[in-house]
Design a protein around this motif. Sequence first.
Motif, PDB file in Angstrom:
ATOM      1  N   UNK A  13     127.695  46.327  72.708  1.00  0.00           N
ATOM      2  CA  UNK A  13     128.042  45.746  73.992  1.00  0.00           C
ATOM      3  C   UNK A  13     126.873  45.207  74.776  1.00  0.00           C
ATOM      4  N   UNK A  14     125.817  44.809  74.101  1.00  0.00           N
ATOM      5  CA  UNK A  14     124.642  44.276  74.800  1.00  0.00           C
ATOM      6  C   UNK A  14     124.942  42.900  75.387  1.00  0.00           C
ATOM      7  N   UNK A  15     124.287  42.599  76.474  1.00  0.00           N
ATOM      8  CA  UNK A  15     124.507  41.312  77.134  1.00  0.00           C
ATOM      9  C   UNK A  15     124.194  40.142  76.208  1.00  0.00           C
ATOM     10  N   UNK A  16     123.194  40.303  75.355  1.00  0.00           N
ATOM     11  CA  UNK A  16     122.810  39.209  74.460  1.00  0.00           C
ATOM     12  C   UNK A  16     123.952  38.814  73.522  1.00  0.00           C
ATOM     13  N   UNK A  17     124.692  39.800  73.063  1.00  0.00           N
ATOM     14  CA  UNK A  17     125.803  39.524  72.138  1.00  0.00           C
ATOM     15  C   UNK A  17     126.893  38.749  72.876  1.00  0.00           C
ATOM     16  N   UNK A  18     127.217  39.177  74.082  1.00  0.00           N
ATOM     17  CA  UNK A  18     128.231  38.466  74.872  1.00  0.00           C
ATOM     18  C   UNK A  18     127.762  37.055  75.225  1.00  0.00           C
ATOM     19  N   UNK A  19     126.484  36.897  75.544  1.00  0.00           N
ATOM     20  CA  UNK A  19     125.958  35.578  75.885  1.00  0.00           C
ATOM     21  C   UNK A  19     126.037  34.635  74.685  1.00  0.00           C
ATOM     22  N   UNK A  20     125.691  35.131  73.521  1.00  0.00           N
ATOM     23  CA  UNK A  20     125.783  34.302  72.308  1.00  0.00           C
ATOM     24  C   UNK A  20     127.237  33.940  72.007  1.00  0.00           C
ATOM     25  N   UNK A  21     128.132  34.895  72.241  1.00  0.00           N
ATOM     26  CA  UNK A  21     129.553  34.627  72.046  1.00  0.00           C
ATOM     27  C   UNK A  21     130.020  33.569  73.050  1.00  0.00           C
ATOM     28  N   UNK A  22     129.561  33.676  74.273  1.00  0.00           N
ATOM     29  CA  UNK A  22     129.902  32.672  75.281  1.00  0.00           C
ATOM     30  C   UNK A  22     129.446  31.285  74.866  1.00  0.00           C
ATOM     31  N   UNK A  36     134.821  34.213  80.122  1.00  0.00           N
ATOM     32  CA  UNK A  36     134.991  35.658  79.980  1.00  0.00           C
ATOM     33  C   UNK A  36     133.745  36.294  79.364  1.00  0.00           C
ATOM     34  N   UNK A  37     133.258  35.721  78.267  1.00  0.00           N
ATOM     35  CA  UNK A  37     132.103  36.293  77.566  1.00  0.00           C
ATOM     36  C   UNK A  37     130.856  36.276  78.450  1.00  0.00           C
ATOM     37  N   UNK A  38     130.649  35.187  79.174  1.00  0.00           N
ATOM     38  CA  UNK A  38     129.484  35.107  80.050  1.00  0.00           C
ATOM     39  C   UNK A  38     129.602  36.097  81.200  1.00  0.00           C
ATOM     40  N   UNK A  47     120.413  39.572  85.150  1.00  0.00           N
ATOM     41  CA  UNK A  47     119.204  38.758  85.039  1.00  0.00           C
ATOM     42  C   UNK A  47     119.002  38.170  83.646  1.00  0.00           C
ATOM     43  N   UNK A  48     120.003  38.251  82.776  1.00  0.00           N
ATOM     44  CA  UNK A  48     119.902  37.720  81.419  1.00  0.00           C
ATOM     45  C   UNK A  48     119.755  36.199  81.499  1.00  0.00           C
ATOM     46  N   UNK A  49     118.557  35.712  81.231  1.00  0.00           N
ATOM     47  CA  UNK A  49     118.253  34.285  81.380  1.00  0.00           C
ATOM     48  C   UNK A  49     119.136  33.411  80.487  1.00  0.00           C
ATOM     49  N   UNK A  50     119.368  33.854  79.261  1.00  0.00           N
ATOM     50  CA  UNK A  50     120.195  33.060  78.345  1.00  0.00           C
ATOM     51  C   UNK A  50     121.629  32.971  78.859  1.00  0.00           C
ATOM     52  N   UNK A  51     122.182  34.091  79.317  1.00  0.00           N
ATOM     53  CA  UNK A  51     123.546  34.098  79.848  1.00  0.00           C
ATOM     54  C   UNK A  51     123.642  33.214  81.087  1.00  0.00           C
ATOM     55  N   UNK A  52     122.628  33.254  81.933  1.00  0.00           N
ATOM     56  CA  UNK A  52     122.627  32.403  83.128  1.00  0.00           C
ATOM     57  C   UNK A  52     122.565  30.928  82.747  1.00  0.00           C
ATOM     58  N   UNK A  53     121.800  30.607  81.718  1.00  0.00           N
ATOM     59  CA  UNK A  53     121.714  29.220  81.254  1.00  0.00           C
ATOM     60  C   UNK A  53     123.050  28.744  80.684  1.00  0.00           C
ATOM     61  N   UNK A  54     123.691  29.597  79.901  1.00  0.00           N
ATOM     62  CA  UNK A  54     124.996  29.238  79.337  1.00  0.00           C
ATOM     63  C   UNK A  54     126.011  29.076  80.462  1.00  0.00           C
TER      64      UNK A  54
END
Length: 70
Positions: A13-22, A36-38, A47-54
């Motif tokens: 359930x790490x944020x990185x996995x959800x961000x990549x899924x998003x 939803x994923x983001x 503060x997940x930079x990748x998730x914020x970018x997506x």
Amino acid sequence: IQALETAIAQGVGRSEVYARLGQAYLDSRKTEEAYWAIAQALERDPDDAYALAVRGELLLRDDNLKEALE
């Protein structure tokens, strides 16, 4: 997408996995699923930079410039 969904279903359930899924959902034009994923990613790490970018890319694709710039 399937591998990321499987990882989440198995408890990764790490944020990185959800961000990549998003991002994968976004690339597949699955907008609702991408949002939803983001949201899940940012709930885990605001503060997940990748998730914020997506999220920004997703909002731009939805013509929501004001929110994308926040």
